[in-house]
Design a protein around this motif. Structure first.
Motif, PDB file in Angstrom:
ATOM      1  N   ARG A 135      -6.987   7.946 -11.070  1.00  0.00           N
ATOM      2  CA  ARG A 135      -8.246   8.550 -11.500  1.00  0.00           C
ATOM      3  C   ARG A 135      -9.418   7.928 -10.763  1.00  0.00           C
ATOM      4  O   ARG A 135      -9.465   6.723 -10.527  1.00  0.00           O
ATOM      5  CB  ARG A 135      -8.435   8.353 -13.007  1.00  0.00           C
ATOM      6  N   ALA A 136     -10.405   8.742 -10.452  1.00  0.00           N
ATOM      7  CA  ALA A 136     -11.581   8.295  -9.694  1.00  0.00           C
ATOM      8  C   ALA A 136     -12.533   7.449 -10.529  1.00  0.00           C
ATOM      9  O   ALA A 136     -13.322   6.691  -9.979  1.00  0.00           O
ATOM     10  CB  ALA A 136     -12.321   9.513  -9.132  1.00  0.00           C
ATOM     11  N   ASP A 137     -12.438   7.535 -11.869  1.00  0.00           N
ATOM     12  CA  ASP A 137     -13.386   6.815 -12.717  1.00  0.00           C
ATOM     13  C   ASP A 137     -12.944   5.389 -13.064  1.00  0.00           C
ATOM     14  O   ASP A 137     -13.621   4.702 -13.825  1.00  0.00           O
ATOM     15  CB  ASP A 137     -13.641   7.606 -14.006  1.00  0.00           C
ATOM     16  N   ILE A 138     -11.850   4.922 -12.501  1.00  0.00           N
ATOM     17  CA  ILE A 138     -11.345   3.582 -12.803  1.00  0.00           C
ATOM     18  C   ILE A 138     -11.921   2.570 -11.810  1.00  0.00           C
ATOM     19  O   ILE A 138     -11.925   2.806 -10.605  1.00  0.00           O
ATOM     20  CB  ILE A 138      -9.804   3.550 -12.764  1.00  0.00           C
ATOM     21  N   ASP A 139     -12.412   1.454 -12.336  1.00  0.00           N
ATOM     22  CA  ASP A 139     -12.927   0.366 -11.498  1.00  0.00           C
ATOM     23  C   ASP A 139     -11.738  -0.435 -10.964  1.00  0.00           C
ATOM     24  O   ASP A 139     -11.092  -1.174 -11.714  1.00  0.00           O
ATOM     25  CB  ASP A 139     -13.859  -0.525 -12.318  1.00  0.00           C
ATOM     26  N   MET A 140     -11.448  -0.291  -9.693  1.00  0.00           N
ATOM     27  CA  MET A 140     -10.274  -0.925  -9.106  1.00  0.00           C
ATOM     28  C   MET A 140     -10.414  -2.438  -8.957  1.00  0.00           C
ATOM     29  O   MET A 140      -9.424  -3.139  -8.861  1.00  0.00           O
ATOM     30  CB  MET A 140      -9.931  -0.269  -7.764  1.00  0.00           C
ATOM     31  N   HIS A 141     -11.641  -2.938  -8.986  1.00  0.00           N
ATOM     32  CA  HIS A 141     -11.827  -4.391  -9.000  1.00  0.00           C
ATOM     33  C   HIS A 141     -11.251  -4.974 -10.296  1.00  0.00           C
ATOM     34  O   HIS A 141     -10.518  -5.976 -10.274  1.00  0.00           O
ATOM     35  CB  HIS A 141     -13.311  -4.762  -8.862  1.00  0.00           C
ATOM     36  N   THR A 142     -11.549  -4.324 -11.410  1.00  0.00           N
ATOM     37  CA  THR A 142     -11.028  -4.756 -12.713  1.00  0.00           C
ATOM     38  C   THR A 142      -9.506  -4.671 -12.728  1.00  0.00           C
ATOM     39  O   THR A 142      -8.832  -5.584 -13.217  1.00  0.00           O
ATOM     40  CB  THR A 142     -11.627  -3.904 -13.850  1.00  0.00           C
ATOM     41  N   VAL A 143      -8.962  -3.590 -12.200  1.00  0.00           N
ATOM     42  CA  VAL A 143      -7.504  -3.415 -12.173  1.00  0.00           C
ATOM     43  C   VAL A 143      -6.858  -4.511 -11.326  1.00  0.00           C
ATOM     44  O   VAL A 143      -5.865  -5.129 -11.742  1.00  0.00           O
ATOM     45  CB  VAL A 143      -7.112  -2.015 -11.639  1.00  0.00           C
ATOM     46  N   ALA A 144      -7.414  -4.789 -10.144  1.00  0.00           N
ATOM     47  CA  ALA A 144      -6.843  -5.804  -9.249  1.00  0.00           C
ATOM     48  C   ALA A 144      -6.886  -7.186  -9.889  1.00  0.00           C
ATOM     49  O   ALA A 144      -5.889  -7.922  -9.851  1.00  0.00           O
ATOM     50  CB  ALA A 144      -7.592  -5.811  -7.916  1.00  0.00           C
ATOM     51  N   GLU A 145      -8.023  -7.544 -10.480  1.00  0.00           N
ATOM     52  CA  GLU A 145      -8.139  -8.852 -11.138  1.00  0.00           C
ATOM     53  C   GLU A 145      -7.180  -8.947 -12.319  1.00  0.00           C
ATOM     54  O   GLU A 145      -6.560  -9.993 -12.552  1.00  0.00           O
ATOM     55  CB  GLU A 145      -9.584  -9.096 -11.593  1.00  0.00           C
ATOM     56  N   SER A 146      -7.052  -7.871 -13.080  1.00  0.00           N
ATOM     57  CA  SER A 146      -6.126  -7.847 -14.217  1.00  0.00           C
ATOM     58  C   SER A 146      -4.685  -8.006 -13.753  1.00  0.00           C
ATOM     59  O   SER A 146      -3.910  -8.748 -14.358  1.00  0.00           O
ATOM     60  CB  SER A 146      -6.269  -6.534 -15.000  1.00  0.00           C
ATOM     61  N   LEU A 147      -4.360  -7.317 -12.678  1.00  0.00           N
ATOM     62  CA  LEU A 147      -2.996  -7.380 -12.153  1.00  0.00           C
ATOM     63  C   LEU A 147      -2.651  -8.785 -11.686  1.00  0.00           C
ATOM     64  O   LEU A 147      -1.560  -9.300 -11.963  1.00  0.00           O
ATOM     65  CB  LEU A 147      -2.826  -6.368 -11.015  1.00  0.00           C
ATOM     66  N   ILE A 148      -3.579  -9.444 -11.002  1.00  0.00           N
ATOM     67  CA  ILE A 148      -3.342 -10.838 -10.580  1.00  0.00           C
ATOM     68  C   ILE A 148      -3.126 -11.729 -11.803  1.00  0.00           C
ATOM     69  O   ILE A 148      -2.229 -12.569 -11.823  1.00  0.00           O
ATOM     70  CB  ILE A 148      -4.511 -11.361  -9.720  1.00  0.00           C
ATOM     71  N   LEU A 197       0.840  -1.199   0.000  1.00  0.00           N
ATOM     72  CA  LEU A 197       0.000   0.000   0.000  1.00  0.00           C
ATOM     73  C   LEU A 197       0.877   1.251   0.000  1.00  0.00           C
ATOM     74  O   LEU A 197       1.785   1.385   0.823  1.00  0.00           O
ATOM     75  CB  LEU A 197      -0.909   0.004   1.236  1.00  0.00           C
ATOM     76  N   LEU A 198       0.610   2.153  -0.924  1.00  0.00           N
ATOM     77  CA  LEU A 198       1.362   3.407  -0.998  1.00  0.00           C
ATOM     78  C   LEU A 198       0.913   4.333   0.129  1.00  0.00           C
ATOM     79  O   LEU A 198      -0.285   4.555   0.313  1.00  0.00           O
ATOM     80  CB  LEU A 198       1.118   4.097  -2.343  1.00  0.00           C
ATOM     81  N   GLU A 199       1.874   4.862   0.850  1.00  0.00           N
ATOM     82  CA  GLU A 199       1.553   5.766   1.949  1.00  0.00           C
ATOM     83  C   GLU A 199       1.039   7.101   1.408  1.00  0.00           C
ATOM     84  O   GLU A 199       1.266   7.455   0.261  1.00  0.00           O
ATOM     85  CB  GLU A 199       2.777   5.970   2.851  1.00  0.00           C
ATOM     86  N   LYS A 200       0.332   7.821   2.251  1.00  0.00           N
ATOM     87  CA  LYS A 200      -0.208   9.134   1.875  1.00  0.00           C
ATOM     88  C   LYS A 200       0.928  10.126   1.663  1.00  0.00           C
ATOM     89  O   LYS A 200       2.000   9.997   2.240  1.00  0.00           O
ATOM     90  CB  LYS A 200      -1.106   9.675   2.993  1.00  0.00           C
ATOM     91  N   GLY A 201       0.627  11.129   0.840  1.00  0.00           N
ATOM     92  CA  GLY A 201       1.524  12.274   0.703  1.00  0.00           C
ATOM     93  C   GLY A 201       2.718  12.076  -0.205  1.00  0.00           C
ATOM     94  O   GLY A 201       3.664  12.855  -0.149  1.00  0.00           O
ATOM     95  N   LEU A 202       2.702  11.080  -1.061  1.00  0.00           N
ATOM     96  CA  LEU A 202       3.824  10.871  -1.980  1.00  0.00           C
ATOM     97  C   LEU A 202       3.748  11.874  -3.126  1.00  0.00           C
ATOM     98  O   LEU A 202       2.669  12.279  -3.554  1.00  0.00           O
ATOM     99  CB  LEU A 202       3.793   9.456  -2.562  1.00  0.00           C
ATOM    100  N   GLU A 203       4.906  12.257  -3.625  1.00  0.00           N
ATOM    101  CA  GLU A 203       4.964  13.112  -4.811  1.00  0.00           C
ATOM    102  C   GLU A 203       4.561  12.275  -6.018  1.00  0.00           C
ATOM    103  O   GLU A 203       4.931  11.112  -6.138  1.00  0.00           O
ATOM    104  CB  GLU A 203       6.389  13.641  -5.017  1.00  0.00           C
ATOM    105  N   ARG A 249      -8.065   1.084  -3.902  1.00  0.00           N
ATOM    106  CA  ARG A 249      -9.152   2.009  -3.534  1.00  0.00           C
ATOM    107  C   ARG A 249      -8.650   3.083  -2.568  1.00  0.00           C
ATOM    108  O   ARG A 249      -9.016   4.253  -2.677  1.00  0.00           O
ATOM    109  CB  ARG A 249     -10.327   1.244  -2.930  1.00  0.00           C
ATOM    110  N   GLU A 250      -7.827   2.661  -1.627  1.00  0.00           N
ATOM    111  CA  GLU A 250      -7.235   3.622  -0.678  1.00  0.00           C
ATOM    112  C   GLU A 250      -6.330   4.602  -1.420  1.00  0.00           C
ATOM    113  O   GLU A 250      -6.360   5.812  -1.171  1.00  0.00           O
ATOM    114  CB  GLU A 250      -6.458   2.858   0.406  1.00  0.00           C
ATOM    115  N   GLU A 251      -5.536   4.082  -2.343  1.00  0.00           N
ATOM    116  CA  GLU A 251      -4.626   4.933  -3.120  1.00  0.00           C
ATOM    117  C   GLU A 251      -5.417   5.862  -4.048  1.00  0.00           C
ATOM    118  O   GLU A 251      -5.039   7.019  -4.245  1.00  0.00           O
ATOM    119  CB  GLU A 251      -3.647   4.044  -3.908  1.00  0.00           C
TER     120      GLU A 251
END
Length: 196
Positions: A148-161, A81-87, A139-141
């Protein structure tokens, strides 16, 4: 520790670790059904009764290997998980580093990876849980403004796996590509797409 009393002390732990290591090699090379306890103990240079001081059965040692893989991978994904406040300009490097860590674990433990990610009946559930943890991270990131807020992170996570699973099999475990290179290719594809 279970019903069976495990031998205490450094020698007992070394022997138990050796049995796990050899069992992982045997299961990975020969499959579950073709792996024999007699082969494991022969390679470990211990007696069959000694094996049963540590493990009740072939099934128990296999399940422990699956669990070791699952717990280590889940921990690595939780820590990604990426921490908050990264450049923004550091995101590519940070994400690449975290995916490299996962691929490095697979490369350093190829037998365990073969068992937990591909062979075990539980592998489908393991991948499902890992995808859920990745989705939770994304989702946290996303909430932190990294994606971007319009991306379905379920699709991204399944694709990444799916990408990780396939590339581990076809490029990493056969020694074809280094963890850093694979991670870099995946991150560049997901962050920037394929358009020139």
């Amino acid at each position: 520790m279970g019903k069976r009393g495990r031998k205490k002390g450094a020698n007992g732990e070394k022997r138990r670790s050796l049995l796990l290591h050899i069992a992982a090699e045997e299961f990975s090379k020969n499959g579950y059904h073709e792996t024999k306890i007699s082969t494991i103990v022969q390679r470990a240079n211990v007696t069959q009764p000694s094996f049963y001081l540590y493990f009740q059965s072939k099934e128990e040692i296999f399940k422990e290997l699956v669990n070791l893989f699952h717990q280590k991978l889940l921990t690595l994904v939780q820590q990604s998980l990426l921490e908050k406040g990264l450049e923004k300009n550091s995101l590519e490097e940070k994400i690449t580093g975290r995916i490299t860590t996962i691929f490095s674990f697979f490369q350093e433990h190829p037998d365990l990876t073969q068992i937990g990610f591909y062979m075990a009946n539980e592998s489908k559930e393991i991948k499902s849980q890992i995808a859920s943890q990745i989705e939770q991270n994304l989702r946290e990131e996303q909430k932190n403004g990294y994606f971007r807020a319009d991306i379905d992170m379920h699709t991204v996570a399944e694709s990444l796996i799916g990408i990780i699973e396939r590339l581990t099999k076809t490029k990493l475990l056969n020694g074809g590509t280094k963890p850093e290179k694979l991670a870099n290719e995946i991150v560049r594809l997901l962050l920037y797409g394929m358009m020139s």
